[in-house]
Design a protein around this motif. Structure first.
Motif, mmCIF file in Angstrom:
data_model
loop_
_atom_site.group_PDB
_atom_site.id
_atom_site.type_symbol
_atom_site.label_atom_id
_atom_site.label_comp_id
_atom_site.label_asym_id
_atom_site.label_seq_id
_atom_site.Cartn_x
_atom_site.Cartn_y
_atom_site.Cartn_z
ATOM 1 N N HIS A 1 -2.561 -10.192 -13.676
ATOM 2 C CA HIS A 1 -2.399 -9.119 -14.863
ATOM 3 C C HIS A 1 -1.900 -7.834 -14.224
ATOM 4 O O HIS A 1 -1.273 -6.929 -15.287
ATOM 5 C CB HIS A 1 -3.635 -8.909 -15.430
ATOM 6 C CG HIS A 1 -4.500 -7.957 -14.642
ATOM 7 N ND1 HIS A 1 -5.305 -8.290 -13.357
ATOM 8 C CD2 HIS A 1 -5.066 -6.718 -14.541
ATOM 9 C CE1 HIS A 1 -5.970 -7.437 -12.771
ATOM 10 N NE2 HIS A 1 -5.794 -6.464 -13.578
ATOM 11 N N ALA A 2 -1.577 -7.800 -13.176
ATOM 12 C CA ALA A 2 -1.014 -6.356 -12.657
ATOM 13 C C ALA A 2 -0.258 -6.445 -11.342
ATOM 14 O O ALA A 2 -0.353 -7.424 -10.651
ATOM 15 C CB ALA A 2 -2.041 -5.421 -12.733
ATOM 16 N N ILE A 3 0.776 -5.407 -11.187
ATOM 17 C CA ILE A 3 1.465 -5.142 -9.720
ATOM 18 C C ILE A 3 0.616 -4.022 -9.420
ATOM 19 O O ILE A 3 0.560 -3.052 -9.951
ATOM 20 C CB ILE A 3 2.863 -5.050 -9.889
ATOM 21 C CG1 ILE A 3 3.326 -6.373 -10.106
ATOM 22 C CG2 ILE A 3 3.447 -4.653 -8.642
ATOM 23 C CD1 ILE A 3 3.161 -7.717 -9.434
ATOM 24 N N TYR A 4 0.184 -3.953 -8.035
ATOM 25 C CA TYR A 4 -0.219 -2.915 -7.398
ATOM 26 C C TYR A 4 0.389 -2.485 -6.151
ATOM 27 O O TYR A 4 0.506 -3.135 -5.413
ATOM 28 C CB TYR A 4 -1.757 -3.334 -6.971
ATOM 29 C CG TYR A 4 -2.912 -3.857 -7.804
ATOM 30 C CD1 TYR A 4 -2.665 -5.011 -8.651
ATOM 31 C CD2 TYR A 4 -3.962 -3.043 -7.914
ATOM 32 C CE1 TYR A 4 -3.535 -5.325 -9.563
ATOM 33 C CE2 TYR A 4 -4.672 -3.423 -8.887
ATOM 34 C CZ TYR A 4 -4.721 -4.683 -9.637
ATOM 35 O OH TYR A 4 -5.486 -5.092 -10.681
ATOM 36 N N ILE A 5 1.112 -1.498 -6.662
ATOM 37 C CA ILE A 5 1.755 -0.489 -5.450
ATOM 38 C C ILE A 5 0.809 0.037 -4.200
ATOM 39 O O ILE A 5 -0.254 0.416 -4.663
ATOM 40 C CB ILE A 5 2.463 0.583 -5.972
ATOM 41 C CG1 ILE A 5 3.487 -0.113 -7.027
ATOM 42 C CG2 ILE A 5 3.275 1.427 -4.950
ATOM 43 C CD1 ILE A 5 4.164 1.220 -8.011
ATOM 44 N N ASP A 6 1.116 -0.302 -3.203
ATOM 45 C CA ASP A 6 0.254 0.207 -1.785
ATOM 46 C C ASP A 6 0.827 1.600 -1.482
ATOM 47 O O ASP A 6 1.665 1.875 -1.117
ATOM 48 C CB ASP A 6 0.704 -0.799 -0.816
ATOM 49 C CG ASP A 6 -0.255 -0.438 0.303
ATOM 50 O OD1 ASP A 6 -0.946 0.648 0.429
ATOM 51 O OD2 ASP A 6 -0.237 -1.140 1.425
ATOM 52 N N ALA A 7 -0.005 2.514 -2.145
ATOM 53 C CA ALA A 7 0.321 4.035 -2.024
ATOM 54 C C ALA A 7 0.317 4.620 -0.712
ATOM 55 O O ALA A 7 1.146 5.223 -0.317
ATOM 56 C CB ALA A 7 -0.417 4.820 -3.038
ATOM 57 N N LYS A 8 -0.465 3.921 0.086
ATOM 58 C CA LYS A 8 -0.521 4.341 1.539
ATOM 59 C C LYS A 8 0.644 4.086 2.309
ATOM 60 O O LYS A 8 1.297 4.979 3.048
ATOM 61 C CB LYS A 8 -1.749 3.627 2.260
ATOM 62 C CG LYS A 8 -3.054 4.210 2.373
ATOM 63 C CD LYS A 8 -3.954 3.908 3.312
ATOM 64 C CE LYS A 8 -5.520 3.923 2.766
ATOM 65 N NZ LYS A 8 -6.356 3.216 3.574
ATOM 66 N N ARG A 9 1.324 2.989 2.158
ATOM 67 C CA ARG A 9 2.497 2.579 2.869
ATOM 68 C C ARG A 9 3.793 3.272 1.949
ATOM 69 O O ARG A 9 4.987 3.593 2.484
ATOM 70 C CB ARG A 9 2.730 0.980 2.738
ATOM 71 C CG ARG A 9 1.527 0.429 4.077
ATOM 72 C CD ARG A 9 2.220 -0.747 4.306
ATOM 73 N NE ARG A 9 1.807 -1.883 3.198
ATOM 74 C CZ ARG A 9 2.255 -2.950 2.654
ATOM 75 N NH1 ARG A 9 3.218 -3.436 3.425
ATOM 76 N NH2 ARG A 9 1.710 -3.647 1.729
ATOM 77 N N PHE A 10 3.762 3.371 0.645
ATOM 78 C CA PHE A 10 4.630 4.012 -0.244
ATOM 79 C C PHE A 10 4.787 5.458 0.202
ATOM 80 O O PHE A 10 6.041 5.915 0.507
ATOM 81 C CB PHE A 10 4.321 3.771 -1.574
ATOM 82 C CG PHE A 10 5.223 4.133 -2.761
ATOM 83 C CD1 PHE A 10 5.707 5.435 -2.914
ATOM 84 C CD2 PHE A 10 6.112 3.280 -3.518
ATOM 85 C CE1 PHE A 10 6.748 5.947 -3.800
ATOM 86 C CE2 PHE A 10 6.987 3.424 -4.356
ATOM 87 C CZ PHE A 10 7.433 4.557 -4.616
ATOM 88 N N LEU A 11 3.837 6.221 0.412
ATOM 89 C CA LEU A 11 3.825 7.539 0.771
ATOM 90 C C LEU A 11 2.932 7.778 1.996
ATOM 91 O O LEU A 11 1.717 8.471 1.889
ATOM 92 C CB LEU A 11 3.137 8.525 -0.312
ATOM 93 C CG LEU A 11 4.034 8.569 -1.731
ATOM 94 C CD1 LEU A 11 3.303 9.310 -2.721
ATOM 95 C CD2 LEU A 11 5.334 9.043 -1.448
ATOM 96 N N PRO A 12 3.376 7.482 3.155
ATOM 97 C CA PRO A 12 2.358 7.476 4.655
ATOM 98 C C PRO A 12 2.182 8.924 4.843
ATOM 99 O O PRO A 12 1.338 9.196 5.544
ATOM 100 C CB PRO A 12 3.461 6.706 5.573
ATOM 101 C CG PRO A 12 4.911 6.770 4.904
ATOM 102 C CD PRO A 12 4.773 6.836 3.673
ATOM 103 N N ASN A 13 2.868 9.869 4.269
ATOM 104 C CA ASN A 13 2.858 11.363 4.773
ATOM 105 C C ASN A 13 1.801 11.938 3.875
ATOM 106 O O ASN A 13 1.516 13.140 4.312
ATOM 107 C CB ASN A 13 3.979 12.115 4.614
ATOM 108 C CG ASN A 13 5.145 11.298 5.816
ATOM 109 O OD1 ASN A 13 4.519 11.180 6.967
ATOM 110 N ND2 ASN A 13 6.308 11.472 5.351
#
Ligand SMILES: *Cc1c(COP(=O)(O)O)cnc(C)c1O
Length: 459
Positions: free
Chosen positions: A343-355
């Motif tokens: 039902h959804a796409i989950y963006i991995d924020a840890k890898r998207f914004l490692p800083n």
């Protein structure tokens, strides 16, 4: 193979409102950088949730007119009861106004101090309803489910060994029930295999514990089983769903998901004594057992929706549209939970914004930027939603994952809407080095993500 198309045509439309970047900047500040506090009219594409946002069919709308509003014994209740029972096979079907009302009733009766309720991953309302009674909600997700980058067919599975160990540790008498959430919403919309459900049932049987399903997305889960699990390719989705429920002693469900309606839910169960207690509580908090806080017309729409949701053309389109968005943003190098969920796409924020560390809420940062960039509303599922404070040090204890969920409402958006969303996400990814962390400046003691206010750090 030809393009998988929307298996419907559009009969009634609803305009969406465009805003400028400057307007959105202002709107976001007014909302305390919390998309839950933005007015829906100020959102262009709303992927906040797939809950209660489905487009109803002509037959459901016809059902709305057909609804029998009798206080007791309404015809619509019996249609609803039959439709639910056809899927769950349970004796007692109790309507509620939402999934959480079913949870509240169940856990008010079975929860309490000193009790433990294991699940693959508790959804936030389930956890809140359990903890509200003083019981403890425990997640026993299998290891692959905790790693966004691992591709596996059934990342929603329960860790069977951990479940058995947990039951022995805490003692069966302190565990009133075991739950499985299908699909695993908080863990990326990932499905649970039939084999896993069977194995959980075996463990439950061994210790004489009831098994309940949090069945909000049972049809999407059943479709994944059909596509991915050996032995199910030639079974109908309805048959697969019936087999899933055959292992359970009961279920709670929010009809706002796979019943394709805007409001509603139910409790379905087999234990007569428990059902009687639930109905008594229902009368106090929701309403008489043949309407449970809903109008007759709502019951009609749920009954019709449950018939439509197991249609395999619908499910093929549904699962494909989510996967399509996932593939587009993956191609651009954006980290998501793989494979795409139902039902959804989950963006991995840890890898998207490692800083940006969890204590500065990287997911919230992405959510704000998606809105600024294209008026797309999404939701953080990470330290804002599930973070706890250490009682001694006051420091944030982050959950295992920092995610941003792009939930796809059922039958609402077309392929070009989804293409637009992918463009917005990719644009934000290009700017990722300019994104800031956030701090919370106001929050409620429970379910804080709904009302918290934020401030960008360094502004
Ligand atoms: C939505 C949801 C609930 C709660 O249902 P509401 O109708 O929102 O109260 C419970 N569990 C899961 C997995 C859900 O997705």
């Amino acid at each position: 193979m030809k393009t998988i198309i929307e298996p419907f045509r559009i009969k009634s439309i609803e305009p969406i409102r465009f805003t400028t970047y400057e307007e959105r900047k202002h709107i976001l500040i007014e909302a305390g950088y919390n998309p839950f506090l933005i007015r829906a009219d100020d959102v262009l594409i709303d992927l906040l949730t797939d809950s209660g946002t489905s487009a109803m069919s002509a037959k459901q709308w016809a059902g709305i007119m057909e609804g029998d509003e009798s206080y007791a014994g309404s015809r619509s209740f019996f249609r609803f009861e039959n439709a639910v029972r056809k899927i769950t096979g349970d004796k007692f079907i109790i309507p509620t106004h939402q999934g959480r009302a079913a949870e509240k009733i169940l856990f008010f009766i079975l929860g309490g101090e000193g009790k433990f309720i294991p699940n693959n991953t508790h959804f936030d309302t389930t956890r809140a309803n359990i903890e509200f009674t003083g019981a403890e909600a425990v997640d026993l997700l299998n290891e692959t489910g905790k790693h966004p980058e691992i591709r596996a067919d059934f990342k929603g599975n329960m860790d069977i060994a951990a479940l058995e160990k947990f039951i022995l540790d805490k003692k069966p008498e302190n565990i009133p029930l075991v739950m499985i959430t299908i699909t695993n919403n908080s863990g990326g919309g990932q499905p649970v295999s039939m084999q896993n459900i069977r194995e959980v049932k075996e463990v439950c049987k061994k210790y004489n514990l009831p098994l309940f399903l949090d069945a909000c997305r049972f049809a999407e889960n059943a479709y994944f089983i059909k596509r991915r699990e050996k032995g199910y390719e030639n079974k109908s989705v309805l048959e697969i769903a019936q087999e899933i429920f055959s292992y359970a002693d009961g279920a709670t469900m929010s009809a706002k998901k796979d019943a394709l309606v805007n409001i509603g839910g139910f409790l379905s169960l087999n234990d007569e004594k428990l059902a009687a207690k639930c109905r008594n509580l229902l009368i106090v908090t929701e309403g008489f057992p043949t309407y449970g806080g809903l109008a007759g017309r709502d019951l009609e729409a749920v009954a019709q929706g449950l018939e439509e949701v197991v249609d395999e053309h619908y499910l093929q389109y549904r699962i494909r549209s989510t996967e399509y968005l996932g593939e587009k943003i993956l191609e651009a190098g954006i980290p998501i939970i793989e494979p795409p969920g139902g039902h959804a796409i989950y963006i991995d924020a840890k890898r998207f914004l490692p800083n940006i560390p969890p204590r500065e809420y990287p997911g919230q940062s992405i959510v704000c930027e998606l809105y600024l960039e294209g008026g797309v509303r999404s939701v953080e599922i990470g330290s804002v939603m599930f973070g706890k404070y250490d009682k001694a040090t006051g420091k944030l204890i982050p959950p295992p994952m920092e995610l941003v969920r792009l939930a796809i409402p059922r039958r609402v958006y077309t392929q070009s809407h989804i293409d637009f969303v992918a463009e917005v996400v990719i644009e934000v990814f290009k700017k990722r080095n300019e994104l800031k962390g956030y701090e919370i400046i106001e929050e409620a003691p429970a379910l804080r993500h709904f009302t918290a206010k934020f401030k960008p750090i360094g502004n």
